[in-house]
Design a protein around this motif. Sequence first.
Motif, PDB file in Angstrom:
ATOM      1  N   VAL A 140      -6.621  24.276  -6.568  1.00 33.02           N
ATOM      2  CA  VAL A 140      -5.871  25.426  -7.035  1.00 33.02           C
ATOM      3  C   VAL A 140      -5.245  26.131  -5.831  1.00 33.02           C
ATOM      4  CG1 VAL A 140      -7.906  26.941  -6.948  1.00 33.02           C
ATOM      5  CG2 VAL A 140      -5.978  27.549  -8.421  1.00 33.02           C
ATOM      6  N   MET A 141      -4.083  26.725  -6.026  1.00 29.23           N
ATOM      7  CA  MET A 141      -3.415  27.482  -4.966  1.00 29.23           C
ATOM      8  C   MET A 141      -3.114  28.877  -5.501  1.00 29.23           C
ATOM      9  SD  MET A 141       0.120  26.775  -2.869  1.00 29.23           S
ATOM     10  CE  MET A 141       1.157  27.218  -4.264  1.00 29.23           C
TER      11      MET A 141
ATOM     12  N   ILE B 247      -7.321  35.860   7.021  1.00 31.42           N
ATOM     13  CA  ILE B 247      -6.000  35.993   7.614  1.00 31.42           C
ATOM     14  C   ILE B 247      -5.989  37.286   8.417  1.00 31.42           C
ATOM     15  CG2 ILE B 247      -3.528  36.213   7.180  1.00 31.42           C
ATOM     16  CD1 ILE B 247      -3.920  34.687   4.581  1.00 31.42           C
ATOM     17  N   HIS B 248      -5.735  37.197   9.773  1.00 30.73           N
ATOM     18  CA  HIS B 248      -5.766  38.367  10.635  1.00 30.73           C
ATOM     19  C   HIS B 248      -4.400  39.059  10.603  1.00 30.73           C
ATOM     20  CE1 HIS B 248      -6.286  40.173  14.919  1.00 30.73           C
ATOM     21  NE2 HIS B 248      -6.523  41.063  13.982  1.00 30.73           N
ATOM     22  N   LEU B 249      -4.379  40.335  10.178  1.00 29.65           N
ATOM     23  CA  LEU B 249      -3.158  41.140  10.150  1.00 29.65           C
ATOM     24  C   LEU B 249      -3.067  41.893  11.467  1.00 29.65           C
ATOM     25  CD1 LEU B 249      -3.371  42.548   6.498  1.00 29.65           C
ATOM     26  CD2 LEU B 249      -2.290  40.446   7.305  1.00 29.65           C
TER      27      LEU B 249
ATOM     28  N   VAL C 293      -6.044  28.677   4.401  1.00 29.67           N
ATOM     29  CA  VAL C 293      -5.112  29.785   4.205  1.00 29.67           C
ATOM     30  C   VAL C 293      -3.886  29.561   5.072  1.00 29.67           C
ATOM     31  CG1 VAL C 293      -6.842  31.500   3.571  1.00 29.67           C
ATOM     32  CG2 VAL C 293      -6.285  31.146   5.987  1.00 29.67           C
ATOM     33  N   ASN C 294      -2.809  30.182   4.693  1.00 31.70           N
ATOM     34  CA  ASN C 294      -1.555  30.083   5.442  1.00 31.70           C
ATOM     35  C   ASN C 294      -0.805  31.408   5.323  1.00 31.70           C
ATOM     36  OD1 ASN C 294       0.522  28.876   6.933  1.00 31.70           O
ATOM     37  ND2 ASN C 294       1.627  28.390   5.054  1.00 31.70           N
ATOM     38  N   PRO C 295      -0.526  32.075   6.478  1.00 30.28           N
ATOM     39  CA  PRO C 295      -0.925  31.707   7.846  1.00 30.28           C
ATOM     40  C   PRO C 295      -2.311  32.251   8.145  1.00 30.28           C
ATOM     41  CG  PRO C 295       0.475  33.616   7.898  1.00 30.28           C
ATOM     42  CD  PRO C 295       0.375  33.249   6.462  1.00 30.28           C
TER      43      PRO C 295
ATOM     44  N   THR D  42       3.777  37.806   2.199  1.00 32.55           N
ATOM     45  CA  THR D  42       3.328  36.813   1.225  1.00 32.55           C
ATOM     46  C   THR D  42       2.460  35.795   1.947  1.00 32.55           C
ATOM     47  OG1 THR D  42       5.310  37.042  -0.147  1.00 32.55           O
ATOM     48  CG2 THR D  42       4.035  35.031  -0.406  1.00 32.55           C
ATOM     49  N   VAL D  43       1.259  35.558   1.422  1.00 34.82           N
ATOM     50  CA  VAL D  43       0.317  34.603   1.989  1.00 34.82           C
ATOM     51  C   VAL D  43      -0.197  33.702   0.873  1.00 34.82           C
ATOM     52  CG1 VAL D  43      -0.387  36.045   3.934  1.00 34.82           C
ATOM     53  CG2 VAL D  43      -1.535  36.288   1.732  1.00 34.82           C
TER      54      VAL D  43
END
Length: 632
Positions: free
Chosen positions: A469-470, A501-503, A421-423, A435-436
């Motif tokens: 796949v992305m 992904i940590h928010l 994952v990014n970021p 947007t991730v």
Amino acid sequence: MDILILLPLCLLSWRGIEGQDQDDHLSKEVKVVVGHKANLPCDVHSHHDSSTSTLQWLYEKNGNHIIYTNGPKGTSKEETDMKSRVTVNKNMQLVIENTKLMDEKLFICRIEDQNGAAKESKVHLKVFKAPDEPEIMMEENGIQITDEPIQIGTCESSNGYPTPNITWYKNSTELKNGKYGVLVTSQVVVKSNGLITVISILSTPVVKSDVFSWFYCEVSYNLPKGSYMKESEKKNITVDYPNTKVNLYVESQSEMIKEGDIVKLVCEGDGSPQPQISLHRKDEEEPLSEESSYSWEVSRRDSGGYVCKGLGLDIFNDMEAETELHVHFLDPPLLSTDSPIIADIGNILSVSCNVNASAQTDIHWMKGGSIIANGSELSLRFQDYTVAGHYICVASVIDVPGLTQSKELQVILKGKPQVTVNPQHVAVQDGEKLTVTCTAIGNPFPQITWYINGSEVYGQDSNISDYEVMSELTFLVTEDQLDERLMCKAQNEFNSSMEYIHLQERYITTPASTDHRGSEETEEPGSKKGSESTKDPAVEPRSEKSYGVVIVAVIVCILLLAILGAVLYFLYKKGRIPCGRSGTKDITKPGEKDQIVVEMKPDSPAEESVLLPGAQDKKQTADQEKYMDLRN
């Protein structure tokens, strides 16, 4: 007196004799090329000649023939073949246009006065024409070796005037008539138009080395401005001499012959004409060819010996020659494992690549256009999907350029998806657009699903390859998502994998405003006492980062107290601070006005102890009991 009278008479007689000699030697030559204009001078003409004199131009040909007359009776031209081509200019020169060979004559200019006395001058007109390019013709049939002169060629020079001269050469050496048996004869032919053709015939002894000799002829001729020459083309002759042996050799574009090359076998005798030739495989009677050469595309089966057989036509002697042909080959590589290979993530596999070749080979493995391993063995550890793909075993024969073979091995991996994952961490606020992306690779092809607070959401998917796949997710952050984790889940037939992904909430801090007046602090309404910052309740710290800041501040205060304690202990050891009484004690020297005291407030925290100026201490008696005087 008699001598003086005789002297003028002698002078007159001498002048008469001199004038007679000059009249006999007044003739000269004028040279001109055919077709050009000729100007013939009249050397006896003088501007002092009276109008009663008569001028005539004549030519000699079986007597004198008048061409032109000009005198008191007028001007006239006689009816000759030159009438239309001649004029006389103001200098009394005879001008002939478009000169022809027949114009080569002796011309006479005559001037006669009214008393009948005449003077003459003569001019010889010489006409020239350059010959055509010389043509050489050599004997085309084979010529036997001989010690006697034998005709081997002719050289012809046409349409020249006067007669040109022909010289023969062999390999740039002049062949002189009568020397070393050379015989040169010539024939001269005069055509109806007067032009001359010369034919030169060369006869000479013939030796074996003449098969490599070049013959040519040279024609030399004269023109008004000098001598010139032209050379013919160079030609050789065919010399017949017996064959004593045959030679067999191989012709190929490459020094090292390999399968697929075009090879030519050539057999030649050492004599002339060539013997009757046949080409054979060694130990085989059936000929490959009955010609002197044989071409074909070779294979490994063509390696071996070859024989050329020759039969001399002159003395009927048998001749043979042998040669060896070696054809290199390289078979396609053989893999120890069939392609494609289907393996699971985590497996280990070794593959070997073997070849059959005619000489030493070099083997290496390639992937993506780069060499990844040298040698026939390839070891693969399937840790992730990047190991999958196409591998090529390349084999080549070291000493034979261009002899290369290859074999492809396809590796297919199967297993649960691998997710990135990014970021991985992102600081956000309520209402912010984010947007991730999430990328998953696996076989079978994985499917991606997003989850926020346990709820499924959908992103925009795009296929990168057959196994990858992305997914891109864009959303507005809400308050209930702060300090939560966003999950990307990829799943196929084998299993599923997840990444988070940590928010993390992003805080905004506002520094407190303070107004220092003397040693006292002014507090803003609603603010805490001391050095604490004024904070908006709406952005009260809730994260671990805020707690860390408080802990650091506490540690700094403790360190400051430790340093202060160390200073007091040092002063105590030096005897500067007596111990045993409470209150305020002056630690300055006696008589000093400014005093430094230590304020000890039992009811206040240790971190609130401060150094106060002693000179400004004006406390009441009740307050003074709380201080210790350090001066006594």
